[in-house]
Design a protein around this motif. Structure first.
Motif, PDB file in Angstrom:
ATOM      1  N   PRO A  71      18.620  27.255 -23.750  1.00 39.75           N
ATOM      2  CA  PRO A  71      18.229  28.638 -24.054  1.00 39.75           C
ATOM      3  C   PRO A  71      16.716  28.818 -24.129  1.00 39.75           C
ATOM      4  N   GLN A  72      15.963  27.722 -24.191  1.00 36.74           N
ATOM      5  CA  GLN A  72      14.516  27.827 -24.354  1.00 36.74           C
ATOM      6  C   GLN A  72      13.778  28.066 -23.047  1.00 36.74           C
ATOM      7  N   GLY A  73      14.422  27.788 -21.922  1.00 39.20           N
ATOM      8  CA  GLY A  73      13.775  28.004 -20.649  1.00 39.20           C
ATOM      9  C   GLY A  73      12.799  26.893 -20.308  1.00 39.20           C
ATOM     10  N   MET A  74      11.903  27.171 -19.360  1.00 37.74           N
ATOM     11  CA  MET A  74      11.011  26.135 -18.827  1.00 37.74           C
ATOM     12  C   MET A  74       9.807  26.809 -18.172  1.00 37.74           C
ATOM     13  N   THR A  75       8.675  26.110 -18.215  1.00 34.67           N
ATOM     14  CA  THR A  75       7.461  26.561 -17.531  1.00 34.67           C
ATOM     15  C   THR A  75       6.921  25.414 -16.694  1.00 34.67           C
ATOM     16  N   ILE A  76       6.631  25.680 -15.427  1.00 39.77           N
ATOM     17  CA  ILE A  76       6.143  24.649 -14.507  1.00 39.77           C
ATOM     18  C   ILE A  76       4.750  25.021 -14.034  1.00 39.77           C
ATOM     19  N   LEU A  77       3.825  24.076 -14.146  1.00 39.14           N
ATOM     20  CA  LEU A  77       2.480  24.214 -13.587  1.00 39.14           C
ATOM     21  C   LEU A  77       2.489  23.457 -12.268  1.00 39.14           C
ATOM     22  N   ALA A  78       2.583  24.180 -11.173  1.00 40.52           N
ATOM     23  CA  ALA A  78       2.876  23.590  -9.870  1.00 40.52           C
ATOM     24  C   ALA A  78       1.593  23.359  -9.071  1.00 40.52           C
ATOM     25  N   PRO A  79       1.198  22.092  -8.848  1.00 39.58           N
ATOM     26  CA  PRO A  79       0.026  21.826  -8.009  1.00 39.58           C
ATOM     27  C   PRO A  79       0.304  22.210  -6.558  1.00 39.58           C
ATOM     28  N   THR A  80      -0.644  22.865  -5.952  1.00 38.51           N
ATOM     29  CA  THR A  80      -0.514  23.253  -4.551  1.00 38.51           C
ATOM     30  C   THR A  80      -0.770  22.044  -3.649  1.00 38.51           C
ATOM     31  N   ASP A  81      -0.527  22.223  -2.361  1.00 38.35           N
ATOM     32  CA  ASP A  81      -0.830  21.164  -1.395  1.00 38.35           C
ATOM     33  C   ASP A  81      -2.323  20.840  -1.399  1.00 38.35           C
ATOM     34  N   ASN A  82      -3.164  21.853  -1.562  1.00 41.93           N
ATOM     35  CA  ASN A  82      -4.609  21.614  -1.635  1.00 41.93           C
ATOM     36  C   ASN A  82      -4.965  20.755  -2.841  1.00 41.93           C
ATOM     37  N   ALA A  83      -4.233  20.946  -3.937  1.00 41.00           N
ATOM     38  CA  ALA A  83      -4.491  20.146  -5.132  1.00 41.00           C
ATOM     39  C   ALA A  83      -4.209  18.675  -4.868  1.00 41.00           C
ATOM     40  N   PHE A  84      -3.115  18.378  -4.206  1.00 38.70           N
ATOM     41  CA  PHE A  84      -2.799  16.977  -3.894  1.00 38.70           C
ATOM     42  C   PHE A  84      -3.769  16.413  -2.862  1.00 38.70           C
ATOM     43  N   ASN A  85      -4.185  17.233  -1.912  1.00 42.37           N
ATOM     44  CA  ASN A  85      -5.112  16.753  -0.894  1.00 42.37           C
ATOM     45  C   ASN A  85      -6.488  16.429  -1.460  1.00 42.37           C
ATOM     46  N   SER A  86      -6.834  17.029  -2.587  1.00 39.93           N
ATOM     47  CA  SER A  86      -8.150  16.796  -3.183  1.00 39.93           C
ATOM     48  C   SER A  86      -8.192  15.554  -4.066  1.00 39.93           C
ATOM     49  N   LEU A  87      -7.059  14.881  -4.256  1.00 39.26           N
ATOM     50  CA  LEU A  87      -7.046  13.651  -5.045  1.00 39.26           C
ATOM     51  C   LEU A  87      -7.804  12.546  -4.311  1.00 39.26           C
ATOM     52  N   LYS A  88      -8.308  11.589  -5.079  1.00 39.35           N
ATOM     53  CA  LYS A  88      -8.964  10.439  -4.463  1.00 39.35           C
ATOM     54  C   LYS A  88      -7.952   9.662  -3.619  1.00 39.35           C
ATOM     55  N   PRO A  89      -8.383   9.086  -2.501  1.00 43.33           N
ATOM     56  CA  PRO A  89      -7.451   8.314  -1.669  1.00 43.33           C
ATOM     57  C   PRO A  89      -6.773   7.200  -2.472  1.00 43.33           C
ATOM     58  N   GLY A  90      -5.459   7.100  -2.330  1.00 45.17           N
ATOM     59  CA  GLY A  90      -4.707   6.054  -3.010  1.00 45.17           C
ATOM     60  C   GLY A  90      -4.346   6.353  -4.446  1.00 45.17           C
ATOM     61  N   ALA A  91      -4.696   7.557  -4.938  1.00 45.29           N
ATOM     62  CA  ALA A  91      -4.412   7.878  -6.343  1.00 45.29           C
ATOM     63  C   ALA A  91      -2.919   7.856  -6.634  1.00 45.29           C
ATOM     64  N   LEU A  92      -2.112   8.387  -5.716  1.00 39.64           N
ATOM     65  CA  LEU A  92      -0.656   8.397  -5.923  1.00 39.64           C
ATOM     66  C   LEU A  92      -0.029   7.064  -5.535  1.00 39.64           C
ATOM     67  N   ASN A  93      -0.542   6.442  -4.476  1.00 40.78           N
ATOM     68  CA  ASN A  93       0.031   5.169  -4.030  1.00 40.78           C
ATOM     69  C   ASN A  93      -0.164   4.066  -5.060  1.00 40.78           C
TER      70      ASN A  93
END
Length: 243
Positions: A71-93
């Motif tokens: 009943p409380q619901g949910m809020t999502i802060l959704a990173p865009t594709d540009n947000a992921f592309n701006s990460l340092k190389p290998g940050a997710l890997n």
């Protein structure tokens, strides 16, 4: 005259009643089906990487189930594709599967919030990542969210209707637990007292007490000469007395 008119209208009345009886009733409005988060993100058109990560980590189903059963619901802060592309190389890997899951859950608040709510919310705001919270600040119509590593504005509404809010953010929210500065390891302690350390390369090892320098031999030679002179002196005295 009146009866004649009634007889003329009777077929028309019977036809109208029959038509109304045969007309089907309008269907009742159907209740909306369960919400699908990835479906909503797909309509946004700028969340391809986020959708892929949600599918790879299998938490898309978990989020849908929780959203449609709380009943409380949910809020999502959704990173865009540009947000992921701006990460340092290998940050997710550089993250393992569990860390990737925690990173995604860090973008999900456990309640439904409007932007107005986020301006006055008590910090830190709880996320589905457990102890990893977010801090919000608001001024006028501007809302910012901070992780301790990055700060980004929250002002692009993808959806703001109970029980689900989705706001696009132009940076990935990097938690300190994964991306913060960690203190350097203390330098290793010496293995023993300084007197027991072996000499460094290029140093001459200390001489033992038993070793003698050339100077010691030089000092010993005069002492031996003096002893010989005393023996010869006593011998001459004894020879003079006897003669």
């Amino acid at each position: 005259m009146a009866s004649t008119a009634l007889l003329l209208l009777l077929p028309f009345l019977l036809f109208s009643v029959t038509t109304l009886a045969q007309t089907p009733a309008a269907p009742a409005p159907s209740s909306p089906g369960p919400l699908n988060i990835t479906g909503i993100l797909e309509k946004g058109g700028q969340f391809t990487t986020l959708i892929r990560l949600l599918n790879e980590t299998k938490i898309n189903t978990q989020l849908d189930n929780q959203l449609n059963n709380t009943p409380q619901g949910m809020t999502i802060l959704a990173p865009t594709d540009n947000a992921f592309n701006s990460l340092k190389p290998g940050a997710l890997n550089g993250l393992n599967d569990q860390e990737k899951t925690q990173l995604l859950l860090y973008h999900v608040l456990t309640k439904f919030y409007t932007l107005t709510d986020l301006q006055t919310v008590s910090n830190p705001v709880r996320t589905l990542a457990g102890d990893w919270g977010l801090n919000f600040t608001g001024q006028a119509n501007q809302v910012n969210v901070s992780t301790g590593v990055v700060m980004v504005a929250v002002n692009n509404k993808v959806r703001e209707q109970s029980p689900l809010s989705i706001y696009a953010v132009e940076q990935v929210l990097l938690p300190e637990a994964l991306f913060g500065d960690h203190p350097a390891a203390p330098p290793p302690k010496a293995s023993g007292p300084a007197s027991e350390k072996s000499p460094a390369d290029g140093e001459t090892p200390p001489k033992s007490d038993a070793a003698h320098s050339p100077a010691d031999h030089k000092d010993a030679a005069p002492r031996n000469g003096v002893g010989l002179e005393l023996v010869l002196g006593f011998g001459l005295i004894a020879f003079s007395v006897l003669s």
